[in-house]
Design a protein around this motif. Structure first.
Motif: not given
Length: 469
Positions: A277-280, A282-285, A309-310, A327-330
């Motif tokens: 939860y925290v990593l997601i 922090l790494t993408s809005p 994941s996207m 897939d570039p959306r991932i």
């Protein structure tokens, strides 16, 4: 007679596995203590010897190591043995703790486990190679309605474990009368699913008369006949085919198992869920938890929970599309989560709510289900049970497997359901997670094999046409 012979071979194989597994314990004791093994240390092993042998059989059976491994992958086999031996080790250590057998040295158990992986892996690999020598390198003639369907079937053979099949050629179904001329050249005839009943029956009959193996891709209606009950009406033999659903007793057992396991897994995996939860975040809005509509049992709609994941709003421009291999959306962390299936942990909440099961056909979106039902009318059968986090199609097929091919596994699961089958699928899902290739998206690459097959089949088809004229 054949069934008894098979049972005897499986019994002897189980004895061999248990014997080798226990022999590794003996070697481990000798390695640890030389010839002077204290009785206080060996006595717990002697007490647990019958249980360890039972653990071996149960673990190997649950990992499907007593099924027919003919034409399966050696890599897959070794992976499975590794996991089965680990399960035996966990069960053995658990029993020593419960029985307070602390004089059973942990070093002996760990070294024995290492030896078991090597010895059992080597013995099964040896048997696998003997099987491939006897049953491998079979020349395959593909029979289909179109060149495209023939190429698709042949690609399956070429993508299969190496050394089992050699593609000999393609025969269009409308030229099936030429099949008897091709029989001396081939060992196996692979029959596609789109042939009509008369053509298929004629081909199967000819192959049986010629002593050739025939591999038939089943139609959905043929899968529905699995587990059918022979009955008699007057002097007429009939097969009673029931709708694909779970009887109340099996449904109750499955639901209780879902609640117990999903509750335990949510507690066990709560630290992992917090880290993800925290990593997601922090790494993408965007939100860490992704919710999307799915259709469940009986076509009822519900919201599925997954770790995102996207990128956020990935389909705002494209609309609903299936993920591809690159897939570039991932997102970067999403690629890792999808490979390890960690993005699906929140679905345990769907299981607790009763919207999903641990094991069943994978849930799909209404948009795609409408498309699939237009081209595959039998697709609705998979909605007769609750969707699952994992399933038979996820264990035996790939993420990129075609919808109609996955559907065959889904219908087979519904018709063959048992509590033991669910346990097998859950355990084998561990192997799928470790073998990340099965989690790849729909491939958008041009396969060189396809061009080779088109050239081979194009020539073969022209030659048949010329002979026919």
């Amino acid at each position: 007679m054949g069934g008894n012979s098979l049972k005897l071979r499986l019994f002897l194989l189980a004895l061999l596995d248990a014997g080798l597994l226990n022999a590794c314990y003996v070697i481990s004791f000798l390695f640890r203590f030389s010839l002077d093994v204290p009785f206080r240390n060996v006595q717990p092993y002697l007490t647990l010897f019958p249980w360890i042998s039972i653990f071996c059989f149960v673990a190997f059976y649950m990992f499907d190591l007593y099924s027919n491994w003919k034409r399966k992958s050696l890599h897959h086999l070794l992976y499975t043995i590794f996991l089965a031996v680990l399960l035996v080790m966990v069960l053995t250590m658990s029993l020593t703790y419960l029985g307070k057998g602390f004089s059973f040295p942990r070093s002996v158990i760990l070294f024995a486990t290492f030896l078991q992986m090597l010895v059992l892996g080597a013995s099964r690999a040896f048997l696998w190679h003997l099987g491939r020598k006897r049953h491998g390198s079979k020349k395959v003639l593909v029979v289909g309605t179109t060149l495209e369907s023939g190429v698709s079937l042949a690609e399956k053979c070429m993508n299969h474990s190496r050394g089992w099949f050699i593609i000999h050629g393609f025969l269009p179904a409308h030229n099936r009368r030429l099949l008897h001329k091709k029989m001396p050249e081939v060992d196996v005839v692979l029959v596609g699913p789109s042939l009509n009943r008369e053509d298929k029956a004629e081909i199967i009959s000819l192959c049986i008369k010629q002593g050739k193996e025939v591999l038939v891709v089943p139609e959905m209606v043929e899968l529905l006949a699995i587990e059918s009950e022979p009955q008699q009406i007057d002097d007429l033999l009939v097969l009673s085919i029931q709708p694909p659903r779970l009887v109340p007793g099996k449904w109750l057992m499955k639901r209780c198992f879902d609640i117990l396991v999903s509750s335990f897994m949510l507690i066990l995996l709560s630290p992992v869920m917090l880290v993800l939860y925290v990593l997601i975040k922090l790494t993408s809005p965007g939100p860490a938890i992704f919710k999307q509509e799915r259709l469940g049992e009986g076509g009822r709609s519900y919201l599925i929970y997954k770790f995102r994941s996207m990128v956020a709003d990935a389909e705002s421009r494209t609309g609903p599309v299936l993920a591809t291999a690159h897939d570039p959306r991932i997102t970067p962390i999403g690629k890792w989560m999808r490979a390890t299936r960690l993005d699906e942990i929140p679905q345990l909440l769907n299981v607790l709510k009763g919207e999903m099961s641990l094991v069943g056909p994978r849930p799909e979106r209404p948009f795609f289900i409408r498309q699939f039902q237009e081209s595959i009318p039998d697709y609705a059968y998979r909605l007769s049970v609750k969707p699952g986090i994992t399933g038979l199609a996820q264990v035996l097929a790939n993420y990129s497997t075609k919808v109609e091919d996955k559907l065959r596994f889904d219908i087979l699961y519904v018709k063959s359901y048992s509590f033991v089958l669910d346990i097998k699928i859950l355990l084998q899902t561990i192997r799928v997670v470790l073998q990340r290739g099965q989690a790849a998206g729909v491939s958008d690459d041009n396969d060189e094999n396809k061009q080779k097959l088109l050239r081979l089949f194009g020539y073969y088809d022209r030659a048949n046409t010329a002979n026919n004229e």
